[in-house]
Design a protein around this motif. Sequence first.
Motif, PDB file in Angstrom:
ATOM      1  N   SER A  22       9.338  32.606 -10.513  1.00 28.44           N
ATOM      2  CA  SER A  22       8.367  33.628 -10.902  1.00 28.44           C
ATOM      3  C   SER A  22       9.115  34.900 -11.278  1.00 28.44           C
ATOM      4  O   SER A  22      10.070  35.292 -10.613  1.00 28.44           O
ATOM      5  CB  SER A  22       7.413  33.895  -9.729  1.00 28.44           C
ATOM      6  N   LEU A  43      11.196  28.153 -14.003  1.00 33.92           N
ATOM      7  CA  LEU A  43      10.340  29.315 -14.201  1.00 33.92           C
ATOM      8  C   LEU A  43       8.917  28.873 -14.526  1.00 33.92           C
ATOM      9  O   LEU A  43       8.664  28.268 -15.564  1.00 33.92           O
ATOM     10  CB  LEU A  43      10.889  30.202 -15.319  1.00 33.92           C
ATOM     11  N   LEU A  46       5.367  33.996 -15.513  1.00 34.15           N
ATOM     12  CA  LEU A  46       6.061  35.075 -16.187  1.00 34.15           C
ATOM     13  C   LEU A  46       5.045  36.145 -16.572  1.00 34.15           C
ATOM     14  O   LEU A  46       3.968  35.836 -17.088  1.00 34.15           O
ATOM     15  CB  LEU A  46       6.751  34.533 -17.430  1.00 34.15           C
ATOM     16  N   LEU A  65       7.194  26.590 -17.623  1.00 30.51           N
ATOM     17  CA  LEU A  65       6.313  27.759 -17.703  1.00 30.51           C
ATOM     18  C   LEU A  65       4.850  27.339 -17.766  1.00 30.51           C
ATOM     19  O   LEU A  65       4.419  26.692 -18.710  1.00 30.51           O
ATOM     20  CB  LEU A  65       6.664  28.616 -18.920  1.00 30.51           C
TER      21      LEU A  65
END
Length: 167
Positions: A22, A43, A46, A65
């Motif tokens: 994060s 990740l 975002l 993501l």
Amino acid sequence: CVMGCRAVSHVDALAGCVRLTSLDLSYLTRLRSVDAIGALPLLAKLKFMKATQLDLSPLGGCPSLRRLDLTHAVSLKGWAELGRSLSLQMLDLQSYGPRISAAQLRALTRCPSLRALDLRSCKWFDAAALSAVASSAAQATPQAHLRIRHDGEGFRKRRRRRRREVD
């Protein structure tokens, strides 16, 4: 979380943070490129509140993501590449300033994993834009349901949650 640092113009140093899940890069108004974080393998979240003139292209290839928050952002580019993401599920464009063209909206809604698009307080978002987004999403992934949140309507799940909190 790296917020409001006016001197930050790139995030190349984060490229080695391969376990990062994060990241909040809000209010970094000089930031223009996210090449270094586009390939971070874990990740998932975002955030770029108030981003200006940021190129989103590298995020289309970010393998994990799921949630991208671009609330109050201005003049972003790279929509087509972002629409190619295989993992992006939630895109928050709340109060996004300049008009996003029909072609850019179509590119976003063709994202095969996109399930929720927040367009609240986008002054340019009207019935014609809603129709274009809805038809594009239906053509791209007819089996999936894209929930579009805008000023006239919210996500059903969130409404229920709010009612429970009030009760």
